[in-house]
Design an enzyme around this catalytic site. Structure first.
Site, mmCIF file in Angstrom:
data_model
loop_
_atom_site.group_PDB
_atom_site.id
_atom_site.type_symbol
_atom_site.label_atom_id
_atom_site.label_comp_id
_atom_site.label_asym_id
_atom_site.label_seq_id
_atom_site.Cartn_x
_atom_site.Cartn_y
_atom_site.Cartn_z
ATOM 1 N N ASP A 110 0.855 -1.184 0.000
ATOM 2 C CA ASP A 110 0.000 0.000 0.000
ATOM 3 C C ASP A 110 0.892 1.235 0.000
ATOM 4 O O ASP A 110 1.728 1.404 0.903
ATOM 5 C CB ASP A 110 -0.904 0.009 1.233
ATOM 6 C CG ASP A 110 -1.995 -1.058 1.162
ATOM 7 O OD1 ASP A 110 -2.026 -1.797 0.162
ATOM 8 O OD2 ASP A 110 -2.803 -1.146 2.096
ATOM 9 N N ASP A 129 -15.119 -2.867 -0.308
ATOM 10 C CA ASP A 129 -14.617 -2.516 1.025
ATOM 11 C C ASP A 129 -15.825 -2.134 1.867
ATOM 12 O O ASP A 129 -16.436 -1.083 1.633
ATOM 13 C CB ASP A 129 -13.639 -1.349 0.943
ATOM 14 C CG ASP A 129 -12.449 -1.656 0.040
ATOM 15 O OD1 ASP A 129 -12.165 -2.845 -0.172
ATOM 16 O OD2 ASP A 129 -11.810 -0.707 -0.439
#
Length: 238
Positions: free
Chosen positions: A8, A129
């Protein structure tokens, strides 16, 4: 089951968030390129990369780093974060990215998903998500009005072949996955479902493998050394 180590990106570094909170970032590696090479050397079959700056701002803040990794690390790579138009999808595919992940764009712009799938078929994945079963958008700052199962079914109808499910409340916690919600999604669609968020150790990998989950994204567990990437790949592949 495919294991996807996660990189990330925020401000050019590898970070991990806690429960999707952008203000809770922890720098886990300063050089994303070296991290990608390390993952490859440990047997990674696929890399999962997210541009967190892009997820928040909707622009490719870390494109140079992603480009360097795609061109120099000989492993398939999926990329997400801030990809909200067909031009950006085109750019990543031309760069050599194996799969492009749509999140916010899939919630807000179904026409984009339709066009992307028409153009690139299995190279398009959708990230779900969710907070309490409700998909979130804009870097997890806003909630949609749909249920995650209904959204998954809608994406399947469009022709999306891969869904990445994250329970945001588990992300970065090392508390294990939300297996119940994950399996509800898996059993509701024919898409390949990838688990993300909360994976702590080899027992979590074994649980997912037992349920025939298509893939597992591992992030904090590798950086915190509660999970060996090599061992996860060994278990996942057998």
């Amino acid at each position: 089951m495919i294991i996807l180590p996660a990189i990330d990106l925020k401000g050019g570094k590898c970070v991990r968030l806690y429960k999707g909170d952008m203000n809770s970032q922890e720098v886990v590696a300063r050089d994303p390129f070296e991290t990608a090479l390390k993952f490859k050397s440990e047997g990674a079959q696929y890399l999962h990369m997210v541009d967190l700056d892009g997820a928040l701002k909707g622009s490719g803040e870390n494109l140079d780093i992603i480009s360097k990794i795609v061109k120099n690390v000989d492993v398939p790579i999926e990329v997400g974060g801030g990809i909200r138009n067909i031009e950006t999808i085109d750019k990543f595919i031309k760069l050599g990215v194996s799969r492009v992940i749509l999140g916010t764009a899939a919630l807000k712009n179904k026409e984009l998903v339709i066009k992307a799938v028409e153009n690139y078929d299995e190279k398009i994945a959708v990230g779900i998500d969710a907070k309490d079963g409700v998909p979130a958008a804009d870097g997890w700052t806003t909630l949609s009005k749909t249920n995650y199962i209904d959204f998954g079914k809608e994406m399947e109808k469009i022709g999306v072949q891969t869904l990445i499910f994250t329970d945001i409340s588990k992300d970065g916690t090392l508390e294990g996955t939300n297996l119940e919600q994950l399996l509800k999604l898996k059993n509701s669609v024919k898409c390949n479902v990838i688990a993300s968020g909360g994976i702590k150790d080899i027992e979590d990998i074994k649980s997912l493998k037992k349920e025939n989950v298509y893939g597992a994204i591992v992030g904090k567990a590798i950086y915190a050394k509660t999970l060996s990437l090599k061992k996860a790949i060994e278990i996942g592949g057998n």
